[in-house]
Design a protein around this motif. Structure first.
Motif, PDB file in Angstrom:
ATOM      1  N   LEU A   1       0.795  -1.232   0.000  1.00 18.73           N
ATOM      2  CA  LEU A   1       0.000   0.000   0.000  1.00 18.73           C
ATOM      3  C   LEU A   1       0.826   1.281   0.000  1.00 18.73           C
ATOM      4  O   LEU A   1       0.331   2.333  -0.418  1.00 18.73           O
ATOM      5  N   GLY A   2       2.038   1.210   0.522  1.00 23.77           N
ATOM      6  CA  GLY A   2       2.823   2.415   0.763  1.00 23.77           C
ATOM      7  C   GLY A   2       2.551   2.898   2.183  1.00 23.77           C
ATOM      8  O   GLY A   2       1.432   2.761   2.685  1.00 23.77           O
ATOM      9  N   ARG A   3       3.585   3.441   2.805  1.00 30.78           N
ATOM     10  CA  ARG A   3       3.463   3.862   4.202  1.00 30.78           C
ATOM     11  C   ARG A   3       2.392   4.941   4.389  1.00 30.78           C
ATOM     12  O   ARG A   3       1.581   4.883   5.320  1.00 30.78           O
ATOM     13  N   GLU A   4       2.362   5.925   3.501  1.00 32.11           N
ATOM     14  CA  GLU A   4       1.406   7.021   3.648  1.00 32.11           C
ATOM     15  C   GLU A   4      -0.036   6.527   3.502  1.00 32.11           C
ATOM     16  O   GLU A   4      -0.908   6.885   4.297  1.00 32.11           O
ATOM     17  N   ARG A   5      -0.280   5.676   2.518  1.00 30.90           N
ATOM     18  CA  ARG A   5      -1.629   5.141   2.310  1.00 30.90           C
ATOM     19  C   ARG A   5      -2.033   4.246   3.480  1.00 30.90           C
ATOM     20  O   ARG A   5      -3.174   4.279   3.931  1.00 30.90           O
ATOM     21  N   MET A   6      -1.092   3.455   3.987  1.00 30.68           N
ATOM     22  CA  MET A   6      -1.378   2.598   5.140  1.00 30.68           C
ATOM     23  C   MET A   6      -1.773   3.450   6.343  1.00 30.68           C
ATOM     24  O   MET A   6      -2.728   3.120   7.063  1.00 30.68           O
ATOM     25  N   ALA A   7      -1.073   4.549   6.562  1.00 30.73           N
ATOM     26  CA  ALA A   7      -1.405   5.453   7.669  1.00 30.73           C
ATOM     27  C   ALA A   7      -2.784   6.075   7.467  1.00 30.73           C
ATOM     28  O   ALA A   7      -3.567   6.188   8.423  1.00 30.73           O
ATOM     29  N   GLU A   8      -3.106   6.455   6.235  1.00 28.91           N
ATOM     30  CA  GLU A   8      -4.428   7.030   5.944  1.00 28.91           C
ATOM     31  C   GLU A   8      -5.533   6.017   6.243  1.00 28.91           C
ATOM     32  O   GLU A   8      -6.571   6.364   6.807  1.00 28.91           O
ATOM     33  N   ILE A   9      -5.312   4.773   5.839  1.00 26.76           N
ATOM     34  CA  ILE A   9      -6.311   3.720   6.062  1.00 26.76           C
ATOM     35  C   ILE A   9      -6.495   3.469   7.560  1.00 26.76           C
ATOM     36  O   ILE A   9      -7.622   3.377   8.050  1.00 26.76           O
ATOM     37  N   ALA A  10      -5.386   3.366   8.279  1.00 25.78           N
ATOM     38  CA  ALA A  10      -5.477   3.154   9.732  1.00 25.78           C
ATOM     39  C   ALA A  10      -6.227   4.308  10.393  1.00 25.78           C
ATOM     40  O   ALA A  10      -7.094   4.088  11.260  1.00 25.78           O
ATOM     41  N   ASP A  11      -5.928   5.529   9.979  1.00 24.52           N
ATOM     42  CA  ASP A  11      -6.623   6.698  10.529  1.00 24.52           C
ATOM     43  C   ASP A  11      -8.114   6.674  10.177  1.00 24.52           C
ATOM     44  O   ASP A  11      -8.967   6.976  11.018  1.00 24.52           O
ATOM     45  N   ALA A  12      -8.431   6.306   8.932  1.00 22.65           N
ATOM     46  CA  ALA A  12      -9.831   6.260   8.507  1.00 22.65           C
ATOM     47  C   ALA A  12     -10.608   5.197   9.288  1.00 22.65           C
ATOM     48  O   ALA A  12     -11.748   5.438   9.707  1.00 22.65           O
ATOM     49  N   LEU A  13      -9.998   4.041   9.494  1.00 22.81           N
ATOM     50  CA  LEU A  13     -10.668   2.992  10.269  1.00 22.81           C
ATOM     51  C   LEU A  13     -10.887   3.423  11.714  1.00 22.81           C
ATOM     52  O   LEU A  13     -11.940   3.156  12.308  1.00 22.81           O
ATOM     53  N   THR A  14      -9.901   4.087  12.284  1.00 24.00           N
ATOM     54  CA  THR A  14     -10.026   4.598  13.654  1.00 24.00           C
ATOM     55  C   THR A  14     -11.144   5.633  13.734  1.00 24.00           C
ATOM     56  O   THR A  14     -11.965   5.621  14.671  1.00 24.00           O
ATOM     57  N   THR A  15     -11.207   6.514  12.751  1.00 23.15           N
ATOM     58  CA  THR A  15     -12.253   7.543  12.699  1.00 23.15           C
ATOM     59  C   THR A  15     -13.627   6.901  12.540  1.00 23.15           C
ATOM     60  O   THR A  15     -14.596   7.307  13.199  1.00 23.15           O
ATOM     61  N   LEU A  16     -13.729   5.888  11.679  1.00 22.55           N
ATOM     62  CA  LEU A  16     -14.998   5.184  11.474  1.00 22.55           C
ATOM     63  C   LEU A  16     -15.461   4.519  12.768  1.00 22.55           C
ATOM     64  O   LEU A  16     -16.630   4.627  13.155  1.00 22.55           O
ATOM     65  N   SER A  17     -14.555   3.865  13.470  1.00 14.95           N
ATOM     66  CA  SER A  17     -14.903   3.217  14.737  1.00 14.95           C
ATOM     67  C   SER A  17     -15.376   4.243  15.763  1.00 14.95           C
ATOM     68  O   SER A  17     -16.377   4.033  16.459  1.00 14.95           O
ATOM     69  N   ALA A  18     -14.684   5.367  15.852  1.00 17.75           N
ATOM     70  CA  ALA A  18     -15.086   6.421  16.796  1.00 17.75           C
ATOM     71  C   ALA A  18     -16.460   6.995  16.434  1.00 17.75           C
ATOM     72  O   ALA A  18     -17.278   7.280  17.318  1.00 17.75           O
ATOM     73  N   ALA A  19     -16.729   7.149  15.150  1.00 21.82           N
ATOM     74  CA  ALA A  19     -18.026   7.665  14.720  1.00 21.82           C
ATOM     75  C   ALA A  19     -19.156   6.694  15.085  1.00 21.82           C
ATOM     76  O   ALA A  19     -20.228   7.116  15.535  1.00 21.82           O
ATOM     77  N   LEU A  20     -18.895   5.395  14.897  1.00 25.03           N
ATOM     78  CA  LEU A  20     -19.905   4.403  15.287  1.00 25.03           C
ATOM     79  C   LEU A  20     -20.137   4.421  16.794  1.00 25.03           C
ATOM     80  O   LEU A  20     -21.278   4.314  17.255  1.00 25.03           O
ATOM     81  N   ASP A  21     -19.056   4.575  17.575  1.00 20.87           N
ATOM     82  CA  ASP A  21     -19.212   4.702  19.023  1.00 20.87           C
ATOM     83  C   ASP A  21     -20.078   5.920  19.369  1.00 20.87           C
ATOM     84  O   ASP A  21     -20.918   5.866  20.260  1.00 20.87           O
ATOM     85  N   ALA A  22     -19.853   7.013  18.656  1.00 21.70           N
ATOM     86  CA  ALA A  22     -20.553   8.268  18.940  1.00 21.70           C
ATOM     87  C   ALA A  22     -22.051   8.180  18.655  1.00 21.70           C
ATOM     88  O   ALA A  22     -22.845   8.819  19.342  1.00 21.70           O
ATOM     89  N   ILE A  23     -22.440   7.416  17.656  1.00 21.96           N
ATOM     90  CA  ILE A  23     -23.872   7.360  17.302  1.00 21.96           C
ATOM     91  C   ILE A  23     -24.617   6.201  17.964  1.00 21.96           C
ATOM     92  O   ILE A  23     -25.819   6.107  17.828  1.00 21.96           O
ATOM     93  N   GLU A  24     -23.899   5.323  18.667  1.00 21.23           N
ATOM     94  CA  GLU A  24     -24.594   4.193  19.311  1.00 21.23           C
ATOM     95  C   GLU A  24     -25.400   4.668  20.448  1.00 21.23           C
ATOM     96  O   GLU A  24     -25.392   5.064  21.407  1.00 21.23           O
TER      97      GLU A  24
END
Length: 146
Positions: A123-146
């Motif tokens: 993936l490349g280091r930068e893309r891998m970091a973006e994906i990890a950040d996006a997944l973390t953000t998605l998880s936090a958003a789901l926590d926020a709306i539960e």
């Protein structure tokens, strides 16, 4: 063509289900030579840096308290973890990793490092970091709306 909110949600969910299966298969493969399962590794990983009560592990891992309790009991039985008194709650003991547990997790590290390097190379280091950040953000958003 613009996708609807429902289509985006469904795509994210279905892809997450697939990713979960892929990550669990990889985790089983990585954990096997250390003599543990992916589920055991998950619980040991939760208490790697500090002891936690079973309910705290379950919250952190997004799994049921009953599942964590069953695994924690097995880990204690195998000498990979131990129960300690919890100063904050008399009945909810803390699960702590033992030296044998640390040894098992350390045996996973070389292959874990190789798998991380392979995925990052793909993936490349930068893309891998973006994906990890996006997944973390998605998880936090789901926590926020539960």
């Amino acid at each position: 063509m613009s996708r609807s909110e429902q289509e985006l949600f469904s795509t994210a969910a279905i892809t997450s289900f697939k990713l979960n299966g892929q990550f669990l298969a990889i985790a089983e493969e990585l954990a096997r030579p250390a003599g543990i399962t992916a589920a055991w590794w998950q619980v040991l990983g939760a208490v790697l840096h500090e002891p936690l009560p079973v309910a705290g592990i379950a919250r952190a891992m997004g799994i049921t308290r009953q599942s964590v309790q069953r695994i924690a009991d097995l880990l204690v039985e195998k000498g990979l973890a131990e129960y300690r008194p919890n100063p904050a709650h008399r009945r909810a003991k803390l699960v702590a990793i033992t030296e044998a547990g640390h040894d098992a997790v350390r045996r996973i590290d070389p292959q874990h490092t190789k798998m991380a390097a392979r995925l990052t190379a793909e993936l490349g280091r930068e893309r891998m970091a973006e994906i990890a950040d996006a997944l973390t953000t998605l998880s936090a958003a789901l926590d926020a709306i539960e």
